[in-house]
Design a protein around this motif. Structure first.
Motif, PDB file in Angstrom:
ATOM      1  N   MET A 142       5.525   5.853  15.160  1.00 26.46           N
ATOM      2  CA  MET A 142       6.477   5.772  13.739  1.00 26.46           C
ATOM      3  C   MET A 142       6.000   4.787  12.977  1.00 26.46           C
ATOM      4  SD  MET A 142      10.323   6.092  15.117  1.00 26.46           S
ATOM      5  CE  MET A 142      11.139   5.300  13.764  1.00 26.46           C
ATOM      6  N   SER A 143       5.077   3.755  13.684  1.00 27.39           N
ATOM      7  CA  SER A 143       4.900   2.611  12.792  1.00 27.39           C
ATOM      8  C   SER A 143       3.380   3.131  11.974  1.00 27.39           C
ATOM      9  CB  SER A 143       4.152   1.648  13.791  1.00 27.39           C
ATOM     10  OG  SER A 143       3.071   1.746  14.551  1.00 27.39           O
ATOM     11  N   VAL A 144       2.689   4.111  12.461  1.00 26.48           N
ATOM     12  CA  VAL A 144       1.534   4.420  11.647  1.00 26.48           C
ATOM     13  C   VAL A 144       2.282   5.473  10.362  1.00 26.48           C
ATOM     14  CG1 VAL A 144      -0.444   6.024  11.448  1.00 26.48           C
ATOM     15  CG2 VAL A 144       0.167   4.745  13.510  1.00 26.48           C
ATOM     16  N   THR A 145       3.087   6.108  10.648  1.00 30.59           N
ATOM     17  CA  THR A 145       3.638   7.176   9.500  1.00 30.59           C
ATOM     18  C   THR A 145       4.372   6.106   8.508  1.00 30.59           C
ATOM     19  OG1 THR A 145       3.745   8.756  11.082  1.00 30.59           O
ATOM     20  CG2 THR A 145       5.419   8.801   9.165  1.00 30.59           C
ATOM     21  N   GLY A 146       5.086   5.124   8.984  1.00 30.55           N
ATOM     22  CA  GLY A 146       5.766   4.084   8.243  1.00 30.55           C
ATOM     23  C   GLY A 146       4.886   3.639   7.314  1.00 30.55           C
ATOM     24  N   THR A 147       3.983   2.911   7.705  1.00 27.97           N
ATOM     25  CA  THR A 147       2.547   2.466   6.953  1.00 27.97           C
ATOM     26  C   THR A 147       2.358   3.295   5.575  1.00 27.97           C
ATOM     27  OG1 THR A 147       1.973   1.003   8.595  1.00 27.97           O
ATOM     28  CG2 THR A 147       0.441   1.351   6.905  1.00 27.97           C
ATOM     29  N   MET A 148       1.999   4.611   6.381  1.00 26.13           N
ATOM     30  CA  MET A 148       1.458   5.346   4.920  1.00 26.13           C
ATOM     31  C   MET A 148       2.879   5.708   3.724  1.00 26.13           C
ATOM     32  SD  MET A 148      -0.503   8.570   7.359  1.00 26.13           S
ATOM     33  CE  MET A 148      -0.884   9.399   6.133  1.00 26.13           C
ATOM     34  N   LEU A 149       3.901   5.759   4.555  1.00 22.78           N
ATOM     35  CA  LEU A 149       5.161   6.087   3.743  1.00 22.78           C
ATOM     36  C   LEU A 149       5.352   4.831   2.806  1.00 22.78           C
ATOM     37  CD1 LEU A 149       7.249   7.900   2.692  1.00 22.78           C
ATOM     38  CD2 LEU A 149       8.722   6.920   4.538  1.00 22.78           C
ATOM     39  N   CYS A 150       4.972   3.567   3.360  1.00 20.03           N
ATOM     40  CA  CYS A 150       5.269   2.290   2.704  1.00 20.03           C
ATOM     41  C   CYS A 150       4.109   2.213   1.383  1.00 20.03           C
ATOM     42  CB  CYS A 150       4.946   1.206   3.431  1.00 20.03           C
ATOM     43  SG  CYS A 150       6.370   0.777   4.477  1.00 20.03           S
ATOM     44  N   GLN A 151       2.928   2.741   1.553  1.00 22.11           N
ATOM     45  CA  GLN A 151       1.993   2.904   0.612  1.00 22.11           C
ATOM     46  C   GLN A 151       2.519   3.683  -0.623  1.00 22.11           C
ATOM     47  OE1 GLN A 151      -0.729   0.936   0.522  1.00 22.11           O
ATOM     48  NE2 GLN A 151      -1.128   1.719  -1.325  1.00 22.11           N
ATOM     49  N   ALA A 152       3.055   4.995  -0.056  1.00 23.13           N
ATOM     50  CA  ALA A 152       3.736   5.796  -1.084  1.00 23.13           C
ATOM     51  C   ALA A 152       4.791   5.191  -1.811  1.00 23.13           C
ATOM     52  CB  ALA A 152       3.939   7.300  -0.321  1.00 23.13           C
ATOM     53  N   ILE A 153       5.540   4.729  -1.345  1.00 17.44           N
ATOM     54  CA  ILE A 153       6.687   4.019  -2.000  1.00 17.44           C
ATOM     55  C   ILE A 153       6.183   3.096  -2.851  1.00 17.44           C
ATOM     56  CG2 ILE A 153       8.770   2.624  -1.895  1.00 17.44           C
ATOM     57  CD1 ILE A 153       9.235   4.252   0.952  1.00 17.44           C
ATOM     58  N   GLY A 154       5.199   2.294  -2.632  1.00 17.69           N
ATOM     59  CA  GLY A 154       4.745   1.391  -3.266  1.00 17.69           C
ATOM     60  C   GLY A 154       3.988   1.779  -4.604  1.00 17.69           C
ATOM     61  N   GLU A 155       3.260   2.667  -4.546  1.00 15.19           N
ATOM     62  CA  GLU A 155       2.654   3.557  -5.681  1.00 15.19           C
ATOM     63  C   GLU A 155       3.717   4.055  -6.574  1.00 15.19           C
ATOM     64  OE1 GLU A 155       0.189   6.425  -3.965  1.00 15.19           O
ATOM     65  OE2 GLU A 155      -1.312   4.963  -2.844  1.00 15.19           O
ATOM     66  N   ARG A 156       4.781   4.505  -6.065  1.00 14.61           N
ATOM     67  CA  ARG A 156       5.773   5.317  -6.914  1.00 14.61           C
ATOM     68  C   ARG A 156       6.553   4.152  -7.667  1.00 14.61           C
ATOM     69  NH1 ARG A 156       8.729  10.107  -7.636  1.00 14.61           N
ATOM     70  NH2 ARG A 156       6.861  10.917  -6.974  1.00 14.61           N
ATOM     71  N   THR A 157       6.848   3.113  -6.935  1.00 19.28           N
ATOM     72  CA  THR A 157       7.866   2.020  -7.423  1.00 19.28           C
ATOM     73  C   THR A 157       7.277   0.932  -8.140  1.00 19.28           C
ATOM     74  OG1 THR A 157       8.267   0.909  -5.348  1.00 19.28           O
ATOM     75  CG2 THR A 157       9.423   2.782  -5.933  1.00 19.28           C
ATOM     76  N   GLY A 158       5.969   0.617  -7.874  1.00 22.03           N
ATOM     77  CA  GLY A 158       5.266  -0.625  -8.207  1.00 22.03           C
ATOM     78  C   GLY A 158       5.420  -1.684  -7.315  1.00 22.03           C
ATOM     79  N   ARG A 159       6.194  -1.499  -6.124  1.00 23.48           N
ATOM     80  CA  ARG A 159       6.816  -2.538  -5.394  1.00 23.48           C
ATOM     81  C   ARG A 159       5.433  -3.079  -4.406  1.00 23.48           C
ATOM     82  NH1 ARG A 159      12.176  -3.917  -4.701  1.00 23.48           N
ATOM     83  NH2 ARG A 159      13.482  -2.900  -5.727  1.00 23.48           N
ATOM     84  N   ASP A 160       5.426  -4.055  -3.901  1.00 25.44           N
ATOM     85  CA  ASP A 160       4.535  -4.578  -2.772  1.00 25.44           C
ATOM     86  C   ASP A 160       4.864  -3.560  -1.431  1.00 25.44           C
ATOM     87  OD1 ASP A 160       2.962  -5.480  -0.933  1.00 25.44           O
ATOM     88  OD2 ASP A 160       3.574  -7.577  -1.128  1.00 25.44           O
ATOM     89  N   PRO A 161       3.889  -2.661  -1.184  1.00 30.65           N
ATOM     90  CA  PRO A 161       4.225  -1.980   0.060  1.00 30.65           C
ATOM     91  C   PRO A 161       4.345  -2.754   1.303  1.00 30.65           C
ATOM     92  CG  PRO A 161       1.700  -1.621  -0.548  1.00 30.65           C
ATOM     93  CD  PRO A 161       2.626  -2.611  -1.636  1.00 30.65           C
ATOM     94  N   ASP A 162       3.773  -4.051   1.261  1.00 31.25           N
ATOM     95  CA  ASP A 162       4.382  -4.814   2.662  1.00 31.25           C
ATOM     96  C   ASP A 162       5.575  -5.647   2.474  1.00 31.25           C
ATOM     97  OD1 ASP A 162       1.929  -4.081   4.077  1.00 31.25           O
ATOM     98  OD2 ASP A 162       0.920  -5.456   2.949  1.00 31.25           O
ATOM     99  N   SER A 163       6.243  -5.467   1.435  1.00 32.45           N
ATOM    100  CA  SER A 163       7.523  -6.114   0.944  1.00 32.45           C
ATOM    101  C   SER A 163       8.573  -5.715   2.201  1.00 32.45           C
ATOM    102  CB  SER A 163       8.029  -6.224  -0.028  1.00 32.45           C
ATOM    103  OG  SER A 163       8.601  -4.918  -0.584  1.00 32.45           O
ATOM    104  N   LEU A 164       9.240  -6.660   2.696  1.00 36.27           N
ATOM    105  CA  LEU A 164      10.431  -6.549   3.327  1.00 36.27           C
ATOM    106  C   LEU A 164      11.231  -5.078   3.157  1.00 36.27           C
ATOM    107  CD1 LEU A 164      12.290  -7.078   5.985  1.00 36.27           C
ATOM    108  CD2 LEU A 164      13.663  -8.597   4.474  1.00 36.27           C
ATOM    109  N   GLU A 165      11.866  -5.294   1.901  1.00 31.49           N
ATOM    110  CA  GLU A 165      12.504  -3.931   1.207  1.00 31.49           C
ATOM    111  C   GLU A 165      11.897  -2.590   1.588  1.00 31.49           C
ATOM    112  OE1 GLU A 165      13.775  -7.708  -0.410  1.00 31.49           O
ATOM    113  OE2 GLU A 165      11.874  -6.914  -0.383  1.00 31.49           O
ATOM    114  N   VAL A 166      10.667  -2.700   1.031  1.00 27.93           N
ATOM    115  CA  VAL A 166       9.967  -1.215   1.111  1.00 27.93           C
ATOM    116  C   VAL A 166       9.810  -0.859   2.517  1.00 27.93           C
ATOM    117  CG1 VAL A 166       7.750  -0.074   1.025  1.00 27.93           C
ATOM    118  CG2 VAL A 166       8.932  -1.593  -1.144  1.00 27.93           C
TER     119      VAL A 166
END
Length: 220
Positions: A142-166
């Motif tokens: 799950m962590s691998v898929t989670g990292t990829m999804l964090c990147q996608a969320i970061g790209e869409r929202t402008g947030r830091d993909p490594d932030s706690l919220e993302v």
């Protein structure tokens, strides 16, 4: 989900450039290993199926099996859809609400994966429930898929993909989808999986419903 074929991506236009010969051979080998594994599991069960048997059925060496899949559990769980889902997420309109994007992409992936081979989809989720090693490996992956999804969320929202919220949001989504798969199998695959995913997305978007579904239709 099931793995992609050597044909153009199911998420992409038909005129997508074709894969090279080497990549097509890799996909063919991976698919042969998966097909052999699923057939053997059906015939004799998961625990009785060995890497040596899988290699013989797939007409490859055991070392080739391990080169493509580090563990037997990975053969069951790994597919080629994560990069394709990421591609589709990035292709959606930038002004589309994020939850609408997720619903669209997940439903498209479900239609393609389950339609491709519904019996394999049921077998995989059954193994997630029945085999502790498969479930444990699923949670690790799950962590691998989670990292990829964090990147996608970061790209869409402008947030830091490594932030706690993302990270919390991404893992809540992945955990929810994992539980949806387990629920589907635990209940003998009675419901349409796409309907269960819609319910999951509703919970993630709006929180728990105010009324328990079991109480609906009961006397006041």
């Amino acid at each position: 989900m099931n793995s992609m074929t050597a044909a153009p991506s199911p998420f992409s236009p038909a005129d997508r450039p074709q894969l090279g010969l080497r990549e097509r051979k890799k996909i063919k080998t991976r698919e042969a290993i998966r097909t052999a594994t699923y057939a053997l599991v059906r015939e004799q069960g998961y625990d009785a199926t060995t890497i040596e048997q899988i290699a013989e059925r797939a007409e490859v060496s055991p070392s080739t099996v391990f080169r493509y899949f580090p563990t037997k559990e990975d053969i069951v769980l790994t597919d080629e859809f994560d990069p394709l889902i990421m591609e589709e997420l990035r292709a959606r309109p930038k002004d589309e609400p994020w939850m609408d994007t997720l619903r669209y992409v997940m439903q498209k992936a479900i239609r393609l994966g389950i339609k491709d081979d519904p019996e394999i989809s049921r077998l995989r989720t059954h193994l997630m429930v029945q085999v502790p090693a498969v479930r444990s490996r699923m949670m690790e992956s799950m962590s691998v898929t989670g990292t990829m999804l964090c990147q996608a969320i970061g790209e869409r929202t402008g947030r830091d993909p490594d932030s706690l919220e993302v990270r919390v949001y991404a893992m809540a989504l992945i955990g929810g989808l994992m539980e949806t798969s387990l629920y589907w199998a635990e209940n003998d695959h009675r419901d349409e999986f796409s309907d269960l995913v819609d319910r999951t997305m509703d919970v993630l978007e709006h929180g728990l419903p105010t009324q328990n579904p079991r109480d609906q239709g009961s006397p006041a």
